[in-house]
Write a protein that holds these residues in place. Structure first.
Motif, PDB file in Angstrom:
ATOM      1  N   MET A 296       0.817  -1.216   0.000  1.00 15.09           N
ATOM      2  CA  MET A 296       0.000   0.000   0.000  1.00 15.09           C
ATOM      3  C   MET A 296       0.854   1.271   0.000  1.00 15.09           C
ATOM      4  N   THR A 297       2.025   1.218   0.629  1.00 13.35           N
ATOM      5  CA  THR A 297       2.882   2.404   0.711  1.00 13.35           C
ATOM      6  C   THR A 297       4.005   2.399  -0.319  1.00 13.35           C
ATOM      7  N   GLY A 298       4.135   1.323  -1.081  1.00  5.97           N
ATOM      8  CA  GLY A 298       5.171   1.248  -2.102  1.00  5.97           C
ATOM      9  C   GLY A 298       6.568   1.117  -1.522  1.00  5.97           C
ATOM     10  N   THR A 299       6.685   0.410  -0.400  1.00  7.66           N
ATOM     11  CA  THR A 299       7.976   0.232   0.264  1.00  7.66           C
ATOM     12  C   THR A 299       8.337  -1.257   0.319  1.00  7.66           C
ATOM     13  N   THR A 300       9.561  -1.537   0.763  1.00  9.44           N
ATOM     14  CA  THR A 300      10.003  -2.930   0.817  1.00  9.44           C
ATOM     15  C   THR A 300      10.279  -3.433   2.231  1.00  9.44           C
ATOM     16  N   THR A 301      10.283  -2.540   3.216  1.00  8.51           N
ATOM     17  CA  THR A 301      10.486  -2.969   4.601  1.00  8.51           C
ATOM     18  C   THR A 301       9.350  -2.433   5.464  1.00  8.51           C
ATOM     19  N   VAL A 302       9.063  -3.123   6.540  1.00 13.34           N
ATOM     20  CA  VAL A 302       7.971  -2.689   7.405  1.00 13.34           C
ATOM     21  C   VAL A 302       8.305  -1.349   8.062  1.00 13.34           C
ATOM     22  N   HIS A 303       9.552  -1.123   8.378  1.00 14.60           N
ATOM     23  CA  HIS A 303       9.940   0.165   8.962  1.00 14.60           C
ATOM     24  C   HIS A 303       9.621   1.299   7.997  1.00 14.60           C
TER      25      HIS A 303
ATOM     26  N   VAL B  98       5.826   1.854   7.760  1.00 10.97           N
ATOM     27  CA  VAL B  98       5.255   2.596   8.891  1.00 10.97           C
ATOM     28  C   VAL B  98       5.580   4.084   8.753  1.00 10.97           C
ATOM     29  N   VAL B  99       6.793   4.398   8.363  1.00  8.73           N
ATOM     30  CA  VAL B  99       7.185   5.800   8.166  1.00  8.73           C
ATOM     31  C   VAL B  99       6.326   6.426   7.060  1.00  8.73           C
ATOM     32  N   ALA B 100       6.171   5.717   5.943  1.00 11.45           N
ATOM     33  CA  ALA B 100       5.373   6.238   4.830  1.00 11.45           C
ATOM     34  C   ALA B 100       3.907   6.387   5.225  1.00 11.45           C
ATOM     35  N   ALA B 101       3.386   5.433   5.981  1.00 10.92           N
ATOM     36  CA  ALA B 101       1.987   5.515   6.425  1.00 10.92           C
ATOM     37  C   ALA B 101       1.797   6.711   7.357  1.00 10.92           C
ATOM     38  N   ASP B 102       2.743   6.918   8.255  1.00 15.04           N
ATOM     39  CA  ASP B 102       2.682   8.090   9.144  1.00 15.04           C
ATOM     40  C   ASP B 102       2.700   9.384   8.331  1.00 15.04           C
ATOM     41  N   ALA B 103       3.556   9.450   7.326  1.00 15.94           N
ATOM     42  CA  ALA B 103       3.649  10.649   6.481  1.00 15.94           C
ATOM     43  C   ALA B 103       2.352  10.870   5.711  1.00 15.94           C
TER      44      ALA B 103
ATOM     45  N   ALA C  91       8.690  12.855   6.275  1.00 11.48           N
ATOM     46  CA  ALA C  91       8.286  11.902   7.305  1.00 11.48           C
ATOM     47  C   ALA C  91       8.218  12.612   8.648  1.00 11.48           C
ATOM     48  N   PRO C  92       7.243  12.233   9.468  1.00 12.17           N
ATOM     49  CA  PRO C  92       7.168  12.849  10.791  1.00 12.17           C
ATOM     50  C   PRO C  92       8.371  12.448  11.623  1.00 12.17           C
ATOM     51  N   PRO C  93       8.694  13.228  12.650  1.00  9.77           N
ATOM     52  CA  PRO C  93       9.891  12.942  13.434  1.00  9.77           C
ATOM     53  C   PRO C  93       9.799  11.657  14.235  1.00  9.77           C
ATOM     54  N   HIS C  94       8.629  11.135  14.478  1.00 11.54           N
ATOM     55  CA  HIS C  94       8.491   9.906  15.255  1.00 11.54           C
ATOM     56  C   HIS C  94       7.961   8.785  14.380  1.00 11.54           C
ATOM     57  N   THR C  95       8.495   7.606  14.560  1.00 14.40           N
ATOM     58  CA  THR C  95       8.000   6.443  13.849  1.00 14.40           C
ATOM     59  C   THR C  95       7.850   5.281  14.815  1.00 14.40           C
ATOM     60  N   GLU C  96       7.961   5.573  16.064  1.00 17.58           N
ATOM     61  CA  GLU C  96       7.904   4.537  17.078  1.00 17.58           C
ATOM     62  C   GLU C  96       6.480   4.403  17.601  1.00 17.58           C
ATOM     63  N   VAL C  97       6.033   3.165  17.707  1.00 16.92           N
ATOM     64  CA  VAL C  97       4.716   2.895  18.250  1.00 16.92           C
ATOM     65  C   VAL C  97       4.904   2.471  19.698  1.00 16.92           C
ATOM     66  N   ARG C  98       4.047   2.972  20.586  1.00 13.17           N
ATOM     67  CA  ARG C  98       4.152   2.613  22.004  1.00 13.17           C
ATOM     68  C   ARG C  98       2.899   1.883  22.446  1.00 13.17           C
TER      69      ARG C  98
ATOM     70  N   LEU D 208       7.482  -0.265  20.586  1.00 11.13           N
ATOM     71  CA  LEU D 208       7.198  -1.355  19.671  1.00 11.13           C
ATOM     72  C   LEU D 208       8.071  -1.135  18.455  1.00 11.13           C
ATOM     73  N   ASP D 209       9.137  -1.912  18.340  1.00 11.78           N
ATOM     74  CA  ASP D 209      10.106  -1.754  17.268  1.00 11.78           C
ATOM     75  C   ASP D 209       9.591  -2.474  16.035  1.00 11.78           C
ATOM     76  N   ALA D 210       9.658  -1.816  14.881  1.00 15.98           N
ATOM     77  CA  ALA D 210       9.150  -2.394  13.644  1.00 15.98           C
ATOM     78  C   ALA D 210       9.970  -3.586  13.188  1.00 15.98           C
ATOM     79  N   SER D 211      11.191  -3.724  13.655  1.00 16.52           N
ATOM     80  CA  SER D 211      12.040  -4.808  13.165  1.00 16.52           C
ATOM     81  C   SER D 211      12.168  -5.950  14.157  1.00 16.52           C
ATOM     82  N   GLY D 212      11.556  -5.881  15.297  1.00 17.69           N
ATOM     83  CA  GLY D 212      11.708  -6.969  16.262  1.00 17.69           C
ATOM     84  C   GLY D 212      10.692  -6.890  17.369  1.00 17.69           C
ATOM     85  N   PRO D 213      10.877  -7.713  18.385  1.00 14.58           N
ATOM     86  CA  PRO D 213       9.906  -7.764  19.473  1.00 14.58           C
ATOM     87  C   PRO D 213       9.965  -6.521  20.357  1.00 14.58           C
TER      88      PRO D 213
END
Length: 115
Positions: A45-52, A55-60, A94-101, A108-113
């Motif tokens: 949906m965001t035209g990206t290749t990594t989940v990180h 998430v950044v593109a979706a936030d933007a 991109a917004p300055p934050h991409t971290e989900v809490r 909540l890190d996009a690349s791990g637990p």
């Protein structure tokens, strides 16, 4: 360029966060598959290749939608000033934050637990 519906993007981000939490609490095949599915959908949906990056593109995308709504409201209210909005064809920063809490404040890190 097609732009995804912000409601769908919000729903996907919410589902992604919920599945990350569920997977961190108990790793099951069901949560792993759900996480894989929502990750794939966010990337497509965001035209990206990594989940990180997704998430950044979706936030933007959501932030740009908020700015457009604010501009429309400012125009209706006749404030005389309009906030800066990227012109058509330009990508919003991109917004300055991409971290989900979580509700408990854990990151909540996009690349791990959960940390």
């Amino acid at each position: 360029m097609l732009v995804p519906d912000p409601k769908v993007v919000r729903r996907l981000l919410t589902r992604y966060a919920a599945l990350k939490i569920a997977y961190a609490e108990k790793e099951t095949l069901e949560t792993a598959r759900g996480l894989e599915d929502v990750t794939y959908t966010l990337c497509v949906m965001t035209g990206t290749t990594t989940v990180h990056d997704a998430v950044v593109a979706a936030d933007a995308l959501l932030a740009a939608g908020e700015r457009r709504r604010d501009v429309r409201q400012a125009g209706l209210l006749g404030s005389g000033t309009t906030p800066a909005v990227p012109s058509k064809g330009m990508r919003a920063a991109a917004p300055p934050h991409t971290e989900v809490r979580t509700l408990h404040g854990r990151a909540l890190d996009a690349s791990g637990p959960l940390r």
